[in-house]
Design a protein around this motif. Sequence first.
Motif, PDB file in Angstrom:
ATOM      1  N   PRO A   1     -10.026   3.481   0.523  1.00  0.00           N
ATOM      2  CA  PRO A   1     -10.489   2.963  -0.525  1.00  0.00           C
ATOM      3  C   PRO A   1      -8.951   2.475  -1.084  1.00  0.00           C
ATOM      4  O   PRO A   1      -8.953   0.957  -1.780  1.00  0.00           O
ATOM      5  N   ASP A   2      -8.099   3.126  -1.018  1.00  0.00           N
ATOM      6  CA  ASP A   2      -6.921   3.062  -1.769  1.00  0.00           C
ATOM      7  C   ASP A   2      -6.428   1.822  -1.278  1.00  0.00           C
ATOM      8  O   ASP A   2      -6.222   0.876  -2.009  1.00  0.00           O
ATOM      9  N   VAL A   3      -6.556   1.282   0.733  1.00  0.00           N
ATOM     10  CA  VAL A   3      -5.836   0.726   0.857  1.00  0.00           C
ATOM     11  C   VAL A   3      -6.592  -1.180   0.734  1.00  0.00           C
ATOM     12  O   VAL A   3      -6.472  -2.059   0.834  1.00  0.00           O
ATOM     13  N   GLN A   4      -7.956  -0.030   0.727  1.00  0.00           N
ATOM     14  CA  GLN A   4      -8.813  -2.249   0.206  1.00  0.00           C
ATOM     15  C   GLN A   4      -8.404  -2.476  -1.418  1.00  0.00           C
ATOM     16  O   GLN A   4      -8.846  -3.195  -1.867  1.00  0.00           O
ATOM     17  N   LEU A   5      -8.589  -1.279  -1.530  1.00  0.00           N
ATOM     18  CA  LEU A   5      -7.267  -1.840  -3.399  1.00  0.00           C
ATOM     19  C   LEU A   5      -6.335  -2.498  -3.123  1.00  0.00           C
ATOM     20  O   LEU A   5      -5.580  -3.755  -4.267  1.00  0.00           O
ATOM     21  N   ALA A   6      -5.145  -2.292  -2.218  1.00  0.00           N
ATOM     22  CA  ALA A   6      -4.094  -2.949  -2.226  1.00  0.00           C
ATOM     23  C   ALA A   6      -4.694  -3.987  -1.023  1.00  0.00           C
ATOM     24  O   ALA A   6      -4.034  -5.359  -1.651  1.00  0.00           O
ATOM     25  N   MET A   7      -5.854  -4.275  -0.506  1.00  0.00           N
ATOM     26  CA  MET A   7      -6.110  -5.214  -0.302  1.00  0.00           C
ATOM     27  C   MET A   7      -6.711  -6.581  -0.952  1.00  0.00           C
ATOM     28  O   MET A   7      -6.201  -7.783  -1.462  1.00  0.00           O
TER      29      MET A   7
ATOM     30  N   SER B   1       0.644  -1.065  -0.097  1.00  0.00           N
ATOM     31  CA  SER B   1       0.016  -0.006  -0.370  1.00  0.00           C
ATOM     32  C   SER B   1       0.983   1.630   0.144  1.00  0.00           C
ATOM     33  O   SER B   1       1.481   1.740   1.072  1.00  0.00           O
ATOM     34  N   THR B   2       0.451   1.714  -1.195  1.00  0.00           N
ATOM     35  CA  THR B   2       1.652   3.685  -1.278  1.00  0.00           C
ATOM     36  C   THR B   2       0.659   3.857   0.100  1.00  0.00           C
ATOM     37  O   THR B   2       1.844   5.267   0.636  1.00  0.00           O
TER      38      THR B   2
END
Length: 208
Positions: free
Chosen positions: A77-83, A56-57
């Motif tokens: 949301p971006d962390v969930q995309l990393a998930m 995750s960035t």
Amino acid sequence: MDDEKAIPTPDQSDENFWATVLTPVDPAWNEPGDDDTFAMDEQVLDAVRSLAERISTRASAYRAAGKPFDAALMAAPDVQLAMLRSLYEAKRSVDRLAESAATVAGRGGSSYAQLGAAWGGIKRQSARLKWPHAVPKKSASESIPLHYAGGDAVIHHDPGADAWWYTATGADLQDDESEAVHSTSAEAIARATEFLLTHARPARHETA
């Protein structure tokens, strides 16, 4: 319980260890219950979240700032995309491990019907399409590739000796080559698998 067939449990030092291990037990497994599947979900979640936090960035930015990655940040949301990306990698890992397990089972005498039953009850034809090289033909003596525990092995047949042998490279880059002394491909696969498990990739240590 009294009617259940006793399953032998020899130690590896016993003379009949491999003969016993390579004789399939029926049934091969008991159906997992809800507690088992929930526990599996938790373990998969732990592994996937660990990878997500590494890639995750946003998490990287927190590490660079010397700040802890609070659990509340998982809602981003971006962390969930990393998930989601991590879950995709988990699926790829499952596919690789399933192919290895199917190959070891198939070369050890299991049928495509049994492989399909283990894989959620898919039909024999579907199992054959999914793992086309898992169950050998009666006359097959070709080399058998095997990927397991992060390493690779190839099982070979020596027609002159009518025996099987293997070459293997573990995840730790250690190599091994056996003599052509194994009477069946299943025994050679079992020995190669044992080596690959012994030389699996060392656990990664998290850095602050």
